[in-house]
Motif scaffolding. Structure first.
Motif, mmCIF file in Angstrom:
data_model
loop_
_atom_site.group_PDB
_atom_site.id
_atom_site.type_symbol
_atom_site.label_atom_id
_atom_site.label_comp_id
_atom_site.label_asym_id
_atom_site.label_seq_id
_atom_site.Cartn_x
_atom_site.Cartn_y
_atom_site.Cartn_z
ATOM 1 N N HIS A 82 11.885 -7.646 5.558
ATOM 2 C CA HIS A 82 11.285 -6.329 5.674
ATOM 3 C C HIS A 82 11.595 -5.412 4.484
ATOM 4 C CE1 HIS A 82 9.630 -6.771 9.726
ATOM 5 N NE2 HIS A 82 10.669 -7.554 9.959
ATOM 6 N N PHE A 83 12.236 -5.977 3.459
ATOM 7 C CA PHE A 83 12.424 -5.215 2.232
ATOM 8 C C PHE A 83 11.200 -5.319 1.320
ATOM 9 C CE2 PHE A 83 17.084 -5.515 3.097
ATOM 10 C CZ PHE A 83 17.348 -4.164 3.061
ATOM 11 N N VAL A 84 10.271 -6.205 1.646
ATOM 12 C CA VAL A 84 9.079 -6.402 0.812
ATOM 13 C C VAL A 84 7.844 -6.405 1.700
ATOM 14 C CG1 VAL A 84 10.302 -7.701 -0.967
ATOM 15 C CG2 VAL A 84 9.323 -8.912 0.980
ATOM 16 N N PRO A 85 6.678 -6.042 1.157
ATOM 17 C CA PRO A 85 5.452 -6.105 1.956
ATOM 18 C C PRO A 85 5.165 -7.541 2.379
ATOM 19 C CG PRO A 85 5.119 -4.824 -0.047
ATOM 20 C CD PRO A 85 6.450 -5.500 -0.180
ATOM 21 N N THR A 91 1.557 -0.805 4.259
ATOM 22 C CA THR A 91 3.005 -0.561 4.143
ATOM 23 C C THR A 91 3.457 -0.293 2.715
ATOM 24 O OG1 THR A 91 3.444 -2.956 3.959
ATOM 25 C CG2 THR A 91 3.484 -1.989 6.164
ATOM 26 N N ILE A 92 2.596 -0.564 1.727
ATOM 27 C CA ILE A 92 3.036 -0.445 0.341
ATOM 28 C C ILE A 92 3.408 0.989 -0.017
ATOM 29 C CG2 ILE A 92 0.691 -0.126 -0.561
ATOM 30 C CD1 ILE A 92 3.598 -2.090 -2.209
ATOM 31 N N HIS A 120 4.593 3.368 2.033
ATOM 32 C CA HIS A 120 5.859 3.682 2.687
ATOM 33 C C HIS A 120 7.022 2.988 1.984
ATOM 34 C CE1 HIS A 120 8.622 4.677 5.928
ATOM 35 N NE2 HIS A 120 8.972 3.410 5.992
ATOM 36 N N LEU A 121 6.838 1.708 1.635
ATOM 37 C CA LEU A 121 7.913 0.969 0.978
ATOM 38 C C LEU A 121 8.214 1.534 -0.402
ATOM 39 C CD1 LEU A 121 7.132 -2.743 1.932
ATOM 40 C CD2 LEU A 121 9.215 -1.484 2.467
ATOM 41 N N THR A 122 7.169 1.846 -1.171
ATOM 42 C CA THR A 122 7.378 2.385 -2.524
ATOM 43 C C THR A 122 8.104 3.726 -2.473
ATOM 44 O OG1 THR A 122 5.361 1.286 -3.313
ATOM 45 C CG2 THR A 122 6.247 3.087 -4.648
ATOM 46 N N GLY A 176 9.872 4.867 -0.018
ATOM 47 C CA GLY A 176 11.210 4.636 0.534
ATOM 48 C C GLY A 176 12.186 4.128 -0.510
ATOM 49 N N TYR A 177 11.737 3.195 -1.340
ATOM 50 C CA TYR A 177 12.598 2.694 -2.414
ATOM 51 C C TYR A 177 12.917 3.797 -3.418
ATOM 52 C CZ TYR A 177 12.710 -2.280 -1.257
ATOM 53 O OH TYR A 177 12.957 -3.482 -0.663
#
Length: 214
Positions: A57-60, A68-69, A71-73, A75-76
């Motif tokens: 779940h650390f990567v799409p 999700t990209i 949110h993940l970007t 978030g990082y």
């Protein structure tokens, strides 16, 4: 005792104690909950599923990476920027050496602090914009989510304003907000910084036992 000495001394130690005891209490409470016995026939390893879930779940992944990209970007950006500022910012290192430990530690140059802080700011703002604009996030967000976001923002903003340490009032304001943040942390959704490992592990184990990758 000046106000600065109070917020960096007695109040900070109280806030740190509340933070540590409250976080530990939450973690112990989660561990004591345990989980119900699973009577289904295992198709794969629950342990492997739990470990895989921590990293997956650390990567799409899955069929909806485009959802999700963002949110993940963001978030990082926020978490890595904040991590660098907290652990390698010279003012934080000096404060920690004077009040927590006295080990030698690498510090970032001034420009590195500014860049990391700006990246963290951008990530936090993007996450909050998503929270107030995405239809799903609007429905699942409450006051706690917004208070946590804004309190974190104010802590970061006051810290940048006090970076030169030329105005005592700015440094005192920053420390007061830090103390408030530490006290608020264990009783809010900010605790996800600690509990995400448990939720990911539980979900991964549940689906891993069934041979499914969530």
């Amino acid at each position: 005792m000046s106000f600065l000495e109070f917020v960096e001394g007695p109040l900070w130690y109280v806030a740190a104690a509340v933070f540590l005891i409250g976080a530990l209490w939450k973690v112990v409470g989660i561990l004591r909950l345990g989980r119900k016995a699973d009577l289904s026939i295992p198709r794969a390893s629950a342990t492997a599923g739990a470990v895989r879930s921590q990293f997956l779940h650390f990567v799409p992944h899955g069929g909806f990476p485009f959802r999700t990209i963002y949110h993940l970007t963001a978030g990082y950006m926020f978490h890595i920027g904040l991590f660098l500022v907290l652990l390698f910012g010279a003012p934080h290192v000096i404060f920690a050496q004077n009040n927590i430990y006295a080990l030698p530690w690498v510090t970032m140059p001034y420009w590195g602090f500014v860049v990391a802080a700006q990246v963290a700011f951008a990530g936090l703002i993007l996450l909050w914009v998503r929270r107030i604009s995405d239809p799903v996030m609007i429905k699942i967000s409450d006051k706690d989510d917004h208070i946590g976001s804004w309190l974190t923002f104010l802590v970061m903003l006051s810290g940048c304003m006090a970076l030169q340490e030329s105005v005592v009032a700015l440094r005192a304001t920053h420390m007061l907000l830090v103390d408030m943040w530490l006290i608020y942390f264990p009783f809010s959704r900010l605790m996800h910084a600690v509990t995400f490992m448990f939720s990911r592990g539980y979900t991964g184990a549940f689906f891993g036992r069934r041979g499914i990758v969530p």
